[in-house]
Motif scaffolding. Structure first.
Motif, PDB file in Angstrom:
ATOM      1  N   ALA A 160       0.841  -1.196   0.000  1.00 19.50           N
ATOM      2  CA  ALA A 160       0.000   0.000   0.000  1.00 19.50           C
ATOM      3  C   ALA A 160       0.878   1.248   0.000  1.00 19.50           C
ATOM      4  O   ALA A 160       1.904   1.298   0.697  1.00 19.50           O
ATOM      5  CB  ALA A 160      -0.906  -0.005   1.224  1.00 19.50           C
ATOM      6  N   PRO A 161       0.517   2.262  -0.785  1.00 21.22           N
ATOM      7  CA  PRO A 161       1.333   3.484  -0.799  1.00 21.22           C
ATOM      8  C   PRO A 161       1.222   4.249   0.503  1.00 21.22           C
ATOM      9  O   PRO A 161       0.197   4.197   1.192  1.00 21.22           O
ATOM     10  CB  PRO A 161       0.729   4.285  -1.965  1.00 21.22           C
ATOM     11  CG  PRO A 161      -0.677   3.799  -2.073  1.00 21.22           C
ATOM     12  CD  PRO A 161      -0.632   2.341  -1.700  1.00 21.22           C
ATOM     13  N   ALA A 162       2.285   4.961   0.828  1.00 20.91           N
ATOM     14  CA  ALA A 162       2.257   5.824   2.008  1.00 20.91           C
ATOM     15  C   ALA A 162       1.379   7.038   1.717  1.00 20.91           C
ATOM     16  O   ALA A 162       1.059   7.331   0.569  1.00 20.91           O
ATOM     17  CB  ALA A 162       3.684   6.259   2.336  1.00 20.91           C
ATOM     18  N   GLU A 164       5.132   6.017  -5.728  1.00 24.64           N
ATOM     19  CA  GLU A 164       3.943   5.646  -4.970  1.00 24.64           C
ATOM     20  C   GLU A 164       2.722   6.429  -5.450  1.00 24.64           C
ATOM     21  O   GLU A 164       1.621   5.891  -5.571  1.00 24.64           O
ATOM     22  CB  GLU A 164       4.172   5.880  -3.475  1.00 24.64           C
ATOM     23  CG  GLU A 164       5.085   4.841  -2.852  1.00 24.64           C
ATOM     24  CD  GLU A 164       5.232   5.006  -1.353  1.00 24.64           C
ATOM     25  OE1 GLU A 164       4.902   6.095  -0.832  1.00 24.64           O
ATOM     26  OE2 GLU A 164       5.671   4.048  -0.692  1.00 24.64           O
ATOM     27  N   ARG A 165       2.897   7.723  -5.750  1.00 24.42           N
ATOM     28  CA  ARG A 165       1.769   8.529  -6.215  1.00 24.42           C
ATOM     29  C   ARG A 165       1.346   8.105  -7.620  1.00 24.42           C
ATOM     30  O   ARG A 165       0.157   8.042  -7.926  1.00 24.42           O
ATOM     31  CB  ARG A 165       2.107  10.029  -6.222  1.00 24.42           C
ATOM     32  CG  ARG A 165       2.549  10.643  -4.908  1.00 24.42           C
ATOM     33  CD  ARG A 165       2.014  10.015  -3.650  1.00 24.42           C
ATOM     34  NE  ARG A 165       0.563   9.892  -3.625  1.00 24.42           N
ATOM     35  CZ  ARG A 165      -0.094   9.029  -2.862  1.00 24.42           C
ATOM     36  NH1 ARG A 165       0.553   8.175  -2.082  1.00 24.42           N
ATOM     37  NH2 ARG A 165      -1.402   8.993  -2.884  1.00 24.42           N
ATOM     38  N   ILE A 166       2.297   7.808  -8.474  1.00 20.82           N
ATOM     39  CA  ILE A 166       1.942   7.305  -9.802  1.00 20.82           C
ATOM     40  C   ILE A 166       1.223   5.965  -9.682  1.00 20.82           C
ATOM     41  O   ILE A 166       0.196   5.720 -10.325  1.00 20.82           O
ATOM     42  CB  ILE A 166       3.186   7.186 -10.696  1.00 20.82           C
ATOM     43  CG1 ILE A 166       3.712   8.576 -11.061  1.00 20.82           C
ATOM     44  CG2 ILE A 166       2.880   6.392 -11.967  1.00 20.82           C
ATOM     45  CD1 ILE A 166       5.020   8.571 -11.816  1.00 20.82           C
ATOM     46  N   ASP A 168      -0.123  14.427  -6.815  1.00 25.59           N
ATOM     47  CA  ASP A 168      -1.442  13.793  -6.894  1.00 25.59           C
ATOM     48  C   ASP A 168      -2.413  14.668  -7.688  1.00 25.59           C
ATOM     49  O   ASP A 168      -3.132  14.188  -8.570  1.00 25.59           O
ATOM     50  CB  ASP A 168      -2.008  13.581  -5.488  1.00 25.59           C
ATOM     51  CG  ASP A 168      -1.601  12.243  -4.886  1.00 25.59           C
ATOM     52  OD1 ASP A 168      -0.872  11.483  -5.552  1.00 25.59           O
ATOM     53  OD2 ASP A 168      -2.024  11.966  -3.746  1.00 25.59           O
ATOM     54  N   GLN A 169      -2.421  15.964  -7.361  1.00 22.96           N
ATOM     55  CA  GLN A 169      -3.359  16.870  -8.029  1.00 22.96           C
ATOM     56  C   GLN A 169      -3.006  17.027  -9.501  1.00 22.96           C
ATOM     57  O   GLN A 169      -3.893  17.039 -10.374  1.00 22.96           O
ATOM     58  CB  GLN A 169      -3.336  18.234  -7.337  1.00 22.96           C
ATOM     59  CG  GLN A 169      -4.415  19.178  -7.840  1.00 22.96           C
ATOM     60  CD  GLN A 169      -5.809  18.652  -7.558  1.00 22.96           C
ATOM     61  OE1 GLN A 169      -6.148  18.340  -6.409  1.00 22.96           O
ATOM     62  NE2 GLN A 169      -6.628  18.526  -8.592  1.00 22.96           N
ATOM     63  N   ALA A 170      -1.713  17.117  -9.803  1.00 26.50           N
ATOM     64  CA  ALA A 170      -1.291  17.275 -11.198  1.00 26.50           C
ATOM     65  C   ALA A 170      -1.670  16.053 -12.030  1.00 26.50           C
ATOM     66  O   ALA A 170      -2.113  16.182 -13.181  1.00 26.50           O
ATOM     67  CB  ALA A 170       0.215  17.518 -11.258  1.00 26.50           C
TER      68      ALA A 170
END
Length: 539
Positions: free
Chosen positions: A346-348, A361-363, A510-512
């Protein structure tokens, strides 16, 4: 109007579902580009010859076959790096060159008068491309065209490698016979496959800890369904190399992760090291696999039309017929239980300044079945190997040839060849190589999202030369790995990219990513990380 040499080539290509011709037109091959409209083929003119080759490669990996044409000499030799990568990584591209005519060759031979872009060698392009293609031939007369073109296309499809066709510049518009029967690219079985399948299945069932390594030929030859069924029948764990990542659904049973020594996840490395039998189906062997491939006492390989069982001699076997035979043989006994697949961690939470770990992780958290991940060769390549992509055929990677800059240009072609949207992940050094591909994306209204990880250095080179730099925040990098700092956002805007954003926090990334996905145009996201930071796989 007469059916011409250019018509013949395009007709044969469209019969194989090729609907795009990549390239940079020149006088020697302009007539080919003139003829595309009559065959419902789109000509995509790229910003460089190298980009044309990479774009054709991306299209071939997603569509099954590609075509590219650039100027003889200067264009062909510029593009040869891209075609070399396609050769190594089993990507079928038809390279079409407008070559010298008889007067050009006569003047060169008798008077040393160079024709346009000539090195002084009459067969320079032809001989150069013999090194990086499965076939290379010249057609000097219209009557020679059908045989040369048909053989090239059949070879590309059968061997899943590039081919080269050189056409006398004077004959493009000359009358040419219409194509005969549609080409039949099926490769006949060698006749050995059933007995080999009996042997291999018996070995798997007798092994205490067998493991299957699924290679890129399984993708290229459309064998994924049969291999997935084979895994279910045999109850065998499986892995891939990065080149074959997403050949099968990685959320399926038996999945271990990508095998990418020396940077594989420990669970994958341990599973391969402890396996008493490793069966490699359709694999290209990257350098990190050398120790495993040499371990002949526990390895079975099947690739390039050959099978080698442990220390035995290579035997001819067609990969499709072999996989079919393996499935038939495996079905003779009740199916075994397949171990549960390995789920990605699971991503942090998306907090704090960007690091390599946070970027991936965000990707990974943003990935769904709509994305086609196109990682470049850079310091984060091992992290790319571990991304939780969704479904099959979700990755295009130049993982073995490892030419930096491949990803951005390959995404141009992949955007024409795949229904998925390309998501490029590239280092800033690699982006410098083919950044002008953004212009092609804008011109042809393609919508890849390009994430450039900006740390100001060729970080992978620094790591390979002196990794102690990353342990000392005050250390200076080697002077020759330092990049000229670009304003990537302004650069992209200048090429017509309207969505260009620089981020330095996990939340902003994340937003981008969410905003870029909502947009319908090409997008550039610059993810800034500290130059001393390393991906998790290298810590």
């Amino acid at each position: 109007m007469a059916f011409t040499v250019a018509d013949y080539i395009l007709k044969r290509l469209t019969q194989q579902r090729v609907d795009t011709l990549f390239g940079v037109p020149a006088a020697f091959c302009a007539e080919l580009f003139d003829a595309v409209g009559a065959h419902s083929v789109k000509a995509v003119v790229t910003a460089s010859d190298l980009e044309a080759g990479y774009a054709a490669d991306g299209y071939a990996r997603t569509k099954g076959l590609a075509a590219v044409a650039v100027a003889n000499g200067v264009g062909m030799l510029s593009m040869i790096n891209a075609i070399g990568g396609a050769y190594v990584e089993r990507s079928p591209i038809v390279v079409i060159n407008g070559g010298p005519n008889s007067v050009n060759l006569s003047n060169l031979k008798d008077f040393d008068v160079l024709f346009s872009h000539s090195t002084g060698a009459p067969d320079a392009d032809l001989n150069a491309y013999k090194l990086v293609t499965a076939s290379a031939a010249r057609a000097g007369k219209p009557s020679e065209v059908p045989a040369v073109v048909d053989n090239a296309i059949l070879t590309a499809i059968r061997k899943k490698r590039p081919v080269y066709v050189e056409i006398n510049r004077d004959i493009w518009r000359m009358a040419c016979p219409m194509p005969g029967q549609p080409l039949s690219p099926a490769v006949p079985a060698a006749g050995t496959e059933e007995q080999l399948a009996v042997t291999i299945v018996q070995m798997i069932r007798s092994a205490a800890a067998p493991l299957l390594l699924v290679g890129t030929e399984i993708q290229r030859y459309g064998l994924a369904d049969k291999v997935a069924a084979l895994i279910a029948k045999l109850g065998i764990r499986w892995s891939t190399a990065l080149l074959a990542k997403s050949a099968l659904d990685e959320e399926g049973s038996g999945w271990l992760g990508v095998y990418a020594p020396p940077r594989s996840r420990p669970a994958v490395t341990n599973a391969v090291d402890r396996a008493d039998l490793v069966v490699m189906l359709g694999c290209v062997f990257p350098s990190g696999w050398a120790a495993l491939v040499r371990d002949t006492g526990r390895v079975v390989t099947a690739y390039d039309g050959k099978v080698k069982i442990k220390a035995g001699a290579k035997q001819s076997a067609e990969i499709g017929a072999l996989v079919t035979a393996l499935g038939v043989e495996a079905a003779k006994a009740p199916p075994a239980n397949v171990p549960a697949g390995v789920a990605p961690p699971a991503p942090a939470p998306a907090t704090g300044a960007l690091t390599y770990r946070q970027v991936f992780e965000r990707i990974g958290a943003a990935l769904d079945a709509s994305w086609l991940v196109v990682p470049d060769t850079f310091i984060g390549v091992a992290s790319a190997a571990n991304l939780p992509v969704k479904g099959r055929d979700a990755v295009v990677s130049g993982a073995v040839w490892a030419s930096i800059g491949h990803s951005v240009a390959a995404a141009v072609g992949a955007s024409f060849g795949s229904a998925r949207r390309p998501l490029v992940i590239c280092g800033d050094g690699g982006f410098h190589m083919t950044a002008q591909a953004l212009s092609t994306m804008v011109r042809y209204a393609r919508n890849p999202v390009v994430v450039v990880i900006d740390n100001g250095i060729y970080a992978f080179e620094q790591y390979l030369i002196d990794d102690a730099y990353f342990d000392d925040p005050g250390a200076l990098p080697k002077p020759y790995v330092v990049l000229n700092r670009w304003d990537f956002v302004k650069f992209a805007n200048a090429l017509g990219v309207q969505f260009a954003r620089s981020v330095n926090t996990a939340a902003a990334l994340d937003q981008a990513l969410a905003d870029a996905k909502a947009a319908t145009t090409p997008a550039l996201i610059v993810a800034k990380v500290d130059p001393h930071d390393l991906p998790a796989e290298l810590l």
